[in-house]
Design a protein around this motif. Structure first.
Motif, PDB file in Angstrom:
ATOM      1  N   LYS A 288       0.808  -1.218   0.000  1.00  0.00           N
ATOM      2  CA  LYS A 288       0.000   0.000   0.000  1.00  0.00           C
ATOM      3  C   LYS A 288       0.843   1.270   0.000  1.00  0.00           C
ATOM      4  CE  LYS A 288      -3.934  -2.006   2.372  1.00  0.00           C
ATOM      5  NZ  LYS A 288      -4.825  -1.920   3.535  1.00  0.00           N
ATOM      6  N   ARG A 289       2.100   1.195   0.408  1.00  0.00           N
ATOM      7  CA  ARG A 289       2.933   2.397   0.519  1.00  0.00           C
ATOM      8  C   ARG A 289       4.014   2.476  -0.561  1.00  0.00           C
ATOM      9  NH1 ARG A 289       5.238   2.730   6.191  1.00  0.00           N
ATOM     10  NH2 ARG A 289       5.837   4.788   5.425  1.00  0.00           N
ATOM     11  N   ARG A 290       3.940   1.618  -1.568  1.00  0.00           N
ATOM     12  CA  ARG A 290       4.922   1.625  -2.658  1.00  0.00           C
ATOM     13  C   ARG A 290       4.166   1.637  -3.981  1.00  0.00           C
ATOM     14  NH1 ARG A 290       6.891  -0.869   1.584  1.00  0.00           N
ATOM     15  NH2 ARG A 290       9.107  -0.721   2.075  1.00  0.00           N
ATOM     16  N   HIS A 291       4.477   2.628  -4.824  1.00  0.00           N
ATOM     17  CA  HIS A 291       3.721   2.800  -6.067  1.00  0.00           C
ATOM     18  C   HIS A 291       4.647   3.066  -7.242  1.00  0.00           C
ATOM     19  CE1 HIS A 291       1.077   4.135  -2.766  1.00  0.00           C
ATOM     20  NE2 HIS A 291       0.169   3.461  -3.433  1.00  0.00           N
ATOM     21  N   ILE A 292       4.165   2.684  -8.404  1.00  0.00           N
ATOM     22  CA  ILE A 292       4.782   3.093  -9.663  1.00  0.00           C
ATOM     23  C   ILE A 292       3.710   3.883 -10.414  1.00  0.00           C
ATOM     24  CG2 ILE A 292       4.209   0.960 -10.901  1.00  0.00           C
ATOM     25  CD1 ILE A 292       6.958   1.371 -12.345  1.00  0.00           C
ATOM     26  N   VAL A 293       4.118   5.008 -10.966  1.00  0.00           N
ATOM     27  CA  VAL A 293       3.180   5.898 -11.637  1.00  0.00           C
ATOM     28  C   VAL A 293       3.635   6.103 -13.081  1.00  0.00           C
ATOM     29  CG1 VAL A 293       2.172   8.211 -11.652  1.00  0.00           C
ATOM     30  CG2 VAL A 293       2.682   7.083  -9.463  1.00  0.00           C
ATOM     31  N   HIS A 294       2.714   5.941 -14.019  1.00  0.00           N
ATOM     32  CA  HIS A 294       2.941   6.242 -15.427  1.00  0.00           C
ATOM     33  C   HIS A 294       2.019   7.412 -15.759  1.00  0.00           C
ATOM     34  CE1 HIS A 294       5.126   2.494 -16.047  1.00  0.00           C
ATOM     35  NE2 HIS A 294       4.174   1.902 -15.352  1.00  0.00           N
ATOM     36  N   ALA A 295       2.582   8.524 -16.188  1.00  0.00           N
ATOM     37  CA  ALA A 295       1.783   9.712 -16.502  1.00  0.00           C
ATOM     38  C   ALA A 295       2.218  10.279 -17.846  1.00  0.00           C
ATOM     39  CB  ALA A 295       1.961  10.765 -15.415  1.00  0.00           C
ATOM     40  N   SER A 296       1.295  10.937 -18.512  1.00  0.00           N
ATOM     41  CA  SER A 296       1.638  11.611 -19.762  1.00  0.00           C
ATOM     42  C   SER A 296       0.791  12.867 -19.897  1.00  0.00           C
ATOM     43  CB  SER A 296       1.436  10.692 -20.973  1.00  0.00           C
ATOM     44  OG  SER A 296       0.088  10.343 -21.116  1.00  0.00           O
ATOM     45  N   ALA A 297       1.303  13.798 -20.678  1.00  0.00           N
ATOM     46  CA  ALA A 297       0.606  15.062 -20.898  1.00  0.00           C
ATOM     47  C   ALA A 297       0.978  15.613 -22.262  1.00  0.00           C
ATOM     48  CB  ALA A 297       0.978  16.067 -19.816  1.00  0.00           C
ATOM     49  N   LEU A 298       0.075  16.428 -22.803  1.00  0.00           N
ATOM     50  CA  LEU A 298       0.326  17.129 -24.068  1.00  0.00           C
ATOM     51  C   LEU A 298       0.751  18.556 -23.774  1.00  0.00           C
ATOM     52  CD1 LEU A 298      -2.816  16.033 -26.094  1.00  0.00           C
ATOM     53  CD2 LEU A 298      -0.487  15.198 -26.377  1.00  0.00           C
ATOM     54  N   ASN A 299       1.477  19.147 -24.725  1.00  0.00           N
ATOM     55  CA  ASN A 299       1.823  20.563 -24.574  1.00  0.00           C
ATOM     56  C   ASN A 299       0.551  21.399 -24.708  1.00  0.00           C
ATOM     57  OD1 ASN A 299       1.875  19.720 -27.319  1.00  0.00           O
ATOM     58  ND2 ASN A 299       2.905  21.599 -27.901  1.00  0.00           N
ATOM     59  N   TYR A 300       0.365  22.299 -23.782  1.00  0.00           N
ATOM     60  CA  TYR A 300      -0.852  23.113 -23.723  1.00  0.00           C
ATOM     61  C   TYR A 300      -0.974  24.044 -24.919  1.00  0.00           C
ATOM     62  CZ  TYR A 300      -4.423  26.192 -21.825  1.00  0.00           C
ATOM     63  OH  TYR A 300      -5.561  26.917 -21.645  1.00  0.00           O
TER      64      TYR A 300
ATOM     65  N   GLU B 109      -3.239  14.531 -34.644  1.00  0.00           N
ATOM     66  CA  GLU B 109      -4.468  15.041 -34.036  1.00  0.00           C
ATOM     67  C   GLU B 109      -5.273  13.905 -33.415  1.00  0.00           C
ATOM     68  OE1 GLU B 109      -7.173  17.917 -32.864  1.00  0.00           O
ATOM     69  OE2 GLU B 109      -5.334  18.320 -33.970  1.00  0.00           O
ATOM     70  N   SER B 110      -5.334  12.755 -34.104  1.00  0.00           N
ATOM     71  CA  SER B 110      -6.108  11.627 -33.555  1.00  0.00           C
ATOM     72  C   SER B 110      -5.470  11.088 -32.277  1.00  0.00           C
ATOM     73  CB  SER B 110      -6.264  10.519 -34.593  1.00  0.00           C
ATOM     74  OG  SER B 110      -5.006  10.016 -34.990  1.00  0.00           O
TER      75      SER B 110
ATOM     76  N   LEU C 266      -7.073  10.982 -28.247  1.00  0.00           N
ATOM     77  CA  LEU C 266      -7.025   9.850 -27.311  1.00  0.00           C
ATOM     78  C   LEU C 266      -6.434  10.279 -25.975  1.00  0.00           C
ATOM     79  CD1 LEU C 266      -5.782   6.937 -29.602  1.00  0.00           C
ATOM     80  CD2 LEU C 266      -8.049   7.194 -28.573  1.00  0.00           C
ATOM     81  N   GLN C 267      -5.393  11.070 -26.013  1.00  0.00           N
ATOM     82  CA  GLN C 267      -4.744  11.547 -24.798  1.00  0.00           C
ATOM     83  C   GLN C 267      -5.706  12.392 -23.967  1.00  0.00           C
ATOM     84  OE1 GLN C 267      -1.472  11.159 -23.596  1.00  0.00           O
ATOM     85  NE2 GLN C 267      -1.908  12.418 -21.845  1.00  0.00           N
ATOM     86  N   CYS C 268      -6.539  13.181 -24.608  1.00  0.00           N
ATOM     87  CA  CYS C 268      -7.400  14.147 -23.917  1.00  0.00           C
ATOM     88  C   CYS C 268      -8.748  13.562 -23.496  1.00  0.00           C
ATOM     89  CB  CYS C 268      -7.628  15.367 -24.800  1.00  0.00           C
ATOM     90  SG  CYS C 268      -6.136  16.311 -25.077  1.00  0.00           S
TER      91      CYS C 268
END
Length: 68
Positions: free
Chosen positions: A8-20, A57-58, A62-64
Motif C-alpha cells: 500500500k505504501r509503494r507505487h509506480i506511476v505512469h503519466a503523460s501530458a500534451l503541450n498546452y 491530431e487523432s 485519445l490523450q485528452c
C-alpha cells in the motif's frame, strides 16, 4: 498508478501530458511520458522521461479523453 508488489505504501506511476500551447495554436502536439516510483525508503524517484514530438491530431484526442 499501481502498487509495487501489492504494498500500500509503494507505487509506480505512469503519466503523460500534451503541450498546452498546441491546444490553442497552430503548432504540433508533443507528448511527455513520465515514469516514477514512490516508496518510503527513497521517496519520489523519477525513473524515465520521454518526449514524442509531433503526434497526430487523432493521438491527441485519445490523450485528452475523459477517463472515469
Amino acid at each position: 498508478m499501481k502498487r509495487i508488489n501489492g504494498y500500500k505504501r509503494r507505487h509506480i506511476v505512469h503519466a503523460s501530458a500534451l503541450n498546452y500551447a498546441a491546444h490553442h495554436g497552430d503548432i504540433p502536439y508533443d507528448r511527455i511520458h513520465i515514469t516514477l516510483t514512490d516508496t518510503p525508503e527513497s521517496g519520489v524517484k523519477i525513473n524515465k522521461i520521454t518526449i514524442k514530438k509531433g503526434i497526430s491530431e487523432s493521438e491527441s484526442r485519445l490523450q485528452c479523453r475523459q477517463v472515469d
